[in-house]
Design an enzyme around this catalytic site. Structure first.
Site: not given
Length: 435
Positions: A65, A67, A97, A175, A295, A312
């Protein structure tokens, strides 16, 4: 290939499952020759690494991720890709996401433009679930697969989305947690708030989805022994399903949720029992999983120390070295490195994660050196880790991205820019395994 190498990297190298003395010949962006060091011309350009060094392929992390866009204060493509390089990772596949979610062509194009400017590793994107899946057909070259989150898995449109991804010969990443079985209560242990039953239920649903749609389905960050067993049964039955897990699931357990690190260790799915941890460790050791991922899910430290911390933590800078600790201390075979390099590259159909002729010249030079994980020294914006204080035995000395030096002895060469990788060609995982 018949190109003459521009230069060679010499030293002990991990090649096709074993460590050998090698001269790796590179021309342009590719590996074009492999021979013994004594066979290269004395005048050839070279980088030579002696005792205490090991050359491995660049790692391939298919679940991160970064971001950006939308949450750059947690991480961005510059800091995230620097964290990857420092951890010996040369390719990342980024999750959708973002805010707003990368489930449409506009956000995917914006993500591509930002990554082009900032990333110093190669990269690809997953498209998020869209209730109008046909919209994603307009930009199918912008994503390497589709991602389904818990709340998406039970949507009446999920089969349509899965069939679209299958029709494009891309991978569907799931997921697996059943949102109906989650207990959003910050006052109870995180491993109870997201109980094992939630993962078991969603794994069953995902296997049904794969069977119904024919989508090549990959269940990510598995945390339970029971899940491993069910997925392996499905694979043996010929279903198009694969799985990965992460270092925190086979190296840590849910006892951390009763300590001062409970916020830091909060992750979805949660850390599990010691029995589950041991079973996952064995599954990794026996190469029963298809990939290892981090992850990598960065937040700011102050967010993690709050009353209701987000789930996370970062992992890119330490995952490879955690694996190498297990290997060097004799608990895992060196072939486990394939689970974080060649195997995940094969799942996505990209020519990385291997030291062989025709592969991208992504190489990581490791050196033996003991060091303690100190998150305040991370290049990631996320300055925390559940592995804080762990003593590791290797460091990243140098990294070559498609033949160019991107990192050496603590210095980043930021003139190097990563390359965007859509799915290169229709293929099967079994075919790629035979390369």
């Amino acid at each position: 290939m018949h190109e003459e190498p521009d230069f060679f990297i010499l030293g002990k190298a991990y090649i096709t499952g074993r460590v050998v003395n090698a001269a790796i010949g590179i021309s342009g962006e590719k590996i074009v020759s492999l021979t013994s060091p004594g066979n290269i011309p004395p005048s050839a350009r070279r980088r030579e690494y002696g005792d205490g060094f090991l050359v491995v392929p660049g790692m391939v992390d298919i679940h991160v991720h970064m971001r950006e866009p939308g949450l750059e204060y947690k991480e961005d493509w510059r800091t995230g890709s620097m964290a990857a390089v420092k951890g010996g990772v040369t390719f990342v596949a980024d999750m959708p996401n973002n805010k707003p979610p990368a489930n449409n062509c506009n956000i995917l194009r914006e993500k591509l433009e930002r990554a082009k400017r900032k990333s110093i590793v190669d990269y690809a994107f997953y498209a998020g679930f869209n209730i109008r899946p046909e919209e994603l057909s307009k930009c199918k070259d912008l994503y390497i697969g589709g991602k389904i989150y818990p709340e998406d898995l039970y949507s009446p449109i999920v089969e349509e989305f899965a069939r679209l991804i299958a029709s494009q010969n891309k991978i569907l990443v799931v997921h697996a947690e059943d949102p109906i079985l989650l207990k959003p209560d910050a006052k109870i242990l995180h491993s109870i708030a997201r109980p094992p039953e939630a993962e078991k239920s969603a794994v069953k649903k995902t296997l049904e989805l794969a069977l119904q749609t024919g989508a090549r389905t990959h269940i990510t960050h598995i945390s339970l022994a029971d899940s491993i067993i069910e997925i392996l049964k499905a694979k043996l039955a010929g279903h198009p399903v694969t799985l990965d897990t992460a270092p925190h699931y086979f190296l840590l357990n849910d006892s951390l949720y009763t300590t001062s690190r409970k916020n830091i260790a909060k992750v979805n799915p949660p850390l599990r029992s010691e029995k589950d941890r041991q079973t996952l460790y064995i599954a990794v050791n026996k190469m029963l999983v298809d990939a290892i991922v981090t992850d990598h899910a960065p937040h700011l430290l102050e967010e993690k120390l709050g009353e209701d911390p987000p789930s996370g933590f970062p992992g890119l800078e330490v995952a490879l070295h955690l694996l190498l600790r297990e290997i060097l201390e004799g608990r895992m075979p060196i072939q486990v490195l394939d689970l974080y390099s060649f195997r995940p590259a094969s799942l996505l159909g990209i020519n990385k994660g291997c030291i062989s002729i025709g592969c991208d010249a992504d190489l990581v030079v490791l050196r033996k050196e003991s060091w303690e994980i100190r998150p305040d020294e991370f290049v990631s914006k996320a300055k925390y880790s559940p592995f804080e204080g762990a003593v590791l035995r290797t460091k990243t000395h140098a990294v070559f991205l498609r033949g160019r030096t991107v990192y050496e002895e603590g210095e980043f060469y930021e003139d190097v820019r990563g390359k965007f990788y859509p799915l290169e060609a229709p293929t099967s995982y079994e075919t790629l395994q035979d390369r």
